[in-house]
Design a protein around this motif. Structure first.
Motif, PDB file in Angstrom:
ATOM      1  N   ILE A  22      71.970 -51.486 107.219  1.00 20.25           N
ATOM      2  CA  ILE A  22      72.742 -50.260 106.968  1.00 20.25           C
ATOM      3  C   ILE A  22      72.237 -49.261 105.511  1.00 20.25           C
ATOM      4  N   TYR A  23      72.584 -50.522 104.731  1.00 18.08           N
ATOM      5  CA  TYR A  23      72.480 -49.791 102.809  1.00 18.08           C
ATOM      6  C   TYR A  23      70.373 -49.618 102.754  1.00 18.08           C
ATOM      7  N   THR A  24      69.629 -50.700 103.825  1.00 19.11           N
ATOM      8  CA  THR A  24      68.396 -50.109 103.435  1.00 19.11           C
ATOM      9  C   THR A  24      68.323 -48.881 104.194  1.00 19.11           C
ATOM     10  N   TRP A  25      68.257 -48.519 105.588  1.00 18.60           N
ATOM     11  CA  TRP A  25      68.273 -47.513 106.117  1.00 18.60           C
ATOM     12  C   TRP A  25      68.860 -46.419 105.347  1.00 18.60           C
ATOM     13  N   VAL A  26      69.978 -46.255 104.961  1.00 23.92           N
ATOM     14  CA  VAL A  26      70.489 -44.696 103.999  1.00 23.92           C
ATOM     15  C   VAL A  26      69.620 -44.758 102.612  1.00 23.92           C
ATOM     16  N   THR A  27      69.205 -45.913 102.038  1.00 26.88           N
ATOM     17  CA  THR A  27      68.350 -45.449 100.713  1.00 26.88           C
ATOM     18  C   THR A  27      66.977 -45.208 101.327  1.00 26.88           C
ATOM     19  N   SER A  28      66.567 -46.125 102.726  1.00 23.63           N
ATOM     20  CA  SER A  28      64.661 -45.839 102.551  1.00 23.63           C
ATOM     21  C   SER A  28      64.750 -45.108 104.729  1.00 23.63           C
ATOM     22  N   LYS A  29      65.418 -45.336 105.038  1.00 21.45           N
ATOM     23  CA  LYS A  29      65.218 -44.099 106.497  1.00 21.45           C
ATOM     24  C   LYS A  29      65.624 -42.865 106.673  1.00 21.45           C
ATOM     25  N   GLY A  30      66.979 -43.092 105.541  1.00 15.96           N
ATOM     26  CA  GLY A  30      67.565 -41.439 105.401  1.00 15.96           C
ATOM     27  C   GLY A  30      67.785 -40.849 106.738  1.00 15.96           C
ATOM     28  N   MET A  31      69.415 -42.605 106.424  1.00 16.05           N
ATOM     29  CA  MET A  31      70.367 -42.724 107.547  1.00 16.05           C
ATOM     30  C   MET A  31      71.653 -41.751 107.014  1.00 16.05           C
ATOM     31  N   PRO A  32      72.308 -40.726 107.494  1.00 15.58           N
ATOM     32  CA  PRO A  32      73.215 -40.184 107.350  1.00 15.58           C
ATOM     33  C   PRO A  32      74.576 -40.457 106.776  1.00 15.58           C
ATOM     34  N   GLY A  33      74.575 -40.278 105.306  1.00 17.47           N
ATOM     35  CA  GLY A  33      75.555 -40.588 105.185  1.00 17.47           C
ATOM     36  C   GLY A  33      76.334 -39.964 102.781  1.00 17.47           C
ATOM     37  N   HIS A  34      77.627 -40.282 102.815  1.00 23.41           N
ATOM     38  CA  HIS A  34      77.923 -40.261 101.500  1.00 23.41           C
ATOM     39  C   HIS A  34      78.236 -40.712 101.126  1.00 23.41           C
ATOM     40  N   LYS A  35      77.910 -40.701  99.768  1.00 22.43           N
ATOM     41  CA  LYS A  35      78.640 -41.477  98.112  1.00 22.43           C
ATOM     42  C   LYS A  35      79.821 -41.409  98.228  1.00 22.43           C
ATOM     43  N   VAL A  36      80.623 -42.038  98.422  1.00 23.23           N
ATOM     44  CA  VAL A  36      82.228 -41.556  97.373  1.00 23.23           C
ATOM     45  C   VAL A  36      82.551 -42.288  96.699  1.00 23.23           C
ATOM     46  N   GLY A  37      82.407 -42.055  94.927  1.00 21.62           N
ATOM     47  CA  GLY A  37      83.057 -43.031  94.576  1.00 21.62           C
ATOM     48  C   GLY A  37      81.205 -44.470  94.133  1.00 21.62           C
ATOM     49  N   ARG A  38      81.682 -45.100  95.116  1.00 28.68           N
ATOM     50  CA  ARG A  38      81.258 -46.391  94.451  1.00 28.68           C
ATOM     51  C   ARG A  38      80.882 -46.773  95.986  1.00 28.68           C
ATOM     52  N   PHE A  39      81.704 -46.267  96.939  1.00 28.06           N
ATOM     53  CA  PHE A  39      81.590 -46.548  98.432  1.00 28.06           C
ATOM     54  C   PHE A  39      80.311 -46.051  99.252  1.00 28.06           C
ATOM     55  N   TRP A  40      79.461 -46.003  99.694  1.00 25.46           N
ATOM     56  CA  TRP A  40      79.456 -45.309 101.263  1.00 25.46           C
ATOM     57  C   TRP A  40      80.126 -45.036 102.316  1.00 25.46           C
ATOM     58  N   LYS A  41      80.255 -43.697 102.852  1.00 23.06           N
ATOM     59  CA  LYS A  41      81.358 -43.812 104.221  1.00 23.06           C
ATOM     60  C   LYS A  41      80.146 -42.693 104.948  1.00 23.06           C
ATOM     61  N   PHE A  42      80.583 -42.815 106.388  1.00 28.19           N
ATOM     62  CA  PHE A  42      79.448 -41.849 107.791  1.00 28.19           C
ATOM     63  C   PHE A  42      80.819 -41.192 108.639  1.00 28.19           C
ATOM     64  N   LYS A  43      80.108 -40.255 108.488  1.00 28.39           N
ATOM     65  CA  LYS A  43      80.013 -39.802 110.237  1.00 28.39           C
ATOM     66  C   LYS A  43      79.683 -40.372 111.254  1.00 28.39           C
ATOM     67  N   LYS A  44      80.453 -40.936 111.991  1.00 29.85           N
ATOM     68  CA  LYS A  44      79.844 -41.363 113.524  1.00 29.85           C
ATOM     69  C   LYS A  44      78.978 -40.286 114.385  1.00 29.85           C
ATOM     70  N   GLU A  45      79.604 -38.878 114.609  1.00 26.55           N
ATOM     71  CA  GLU A  45      78.788 -38.492 114.615  1.00 26.55           C
ATOM     72  C   GLU A  45      77.323 -37.947 113.981  1.00 26.55           C
ATOM     73  N   ASP A  46      77.544 -37.947 112.874  1.00 32.40           N
ATOM     74  CA  ASP A  46      76.351 -37.462 112.222  1.00 32.40           C
ATOM     75  C   ASP A  46      75.033 -39.405 112.565  1.00 32.40           C
ATOM     76  N   VAL A  47      75.695 -40.310 112.635  1.00 37.20           N
ATOM     77  CA  VAL A  47      74.662 -41.254 112.595  1.00 37.20           C
ATOM     78  C   VAL A  47      74.587 -41.556 114.435  1.00 37.20           C
ATOM     79  N   ASP A  48      75.338 -41.052 115.441  1.00 40.40           N
ATOM     80  CA  ASP A  48      74.769 -41.200 116.666  1.00 40.40           C
ATOM     81  C   ASP A  48      73.587 -39.977 116.004  1.00 40.40           C
TER      82      ASP A  48
END
Length: 68
Positions: A22-48
């Motif tokens: 997941i960390y690799t996909w977020v940083t190098s493949k453009g997987m949709p996620g949002h950094k909230v403080g030091r945590f990554w958060k995801f919407k299932k619909e966006d990832v789908d």
């Protein structure tokens, strides 16, 4: 309707991959996620949508969309 933000652990479990993937996909493949403080958060619909749009196509083609 469940519209909450998912953690890295939850989205990894949902997709059947390791957290490191997941960390690799977020940083190098453009997987949709949002950094909230030091945590990554995801919407299932966006990832789908990202997966459907070939965001993880290299893994899907090789059948390696599983924990590594």
């Amino acid at each position: 309707m469940d519209d909450r933000w998912l953690s890295v652990d939850e989205i990894a479990d949902y997709l059947g991959v390791a957290k490191d993937t997941i960390y690799t996909w977020v940083t190098s493949k453009g997987m949709p996620g949002h950094k909230v403080g030091r945590f990554w958060k995801f919407k299932k619909e966006d990832v789908d949508a990202w997966v459907r749009e070939d965001g993880a196509i290299d893994r899907l083609r090789t059948g390696k969309l599983v924990n590594e």
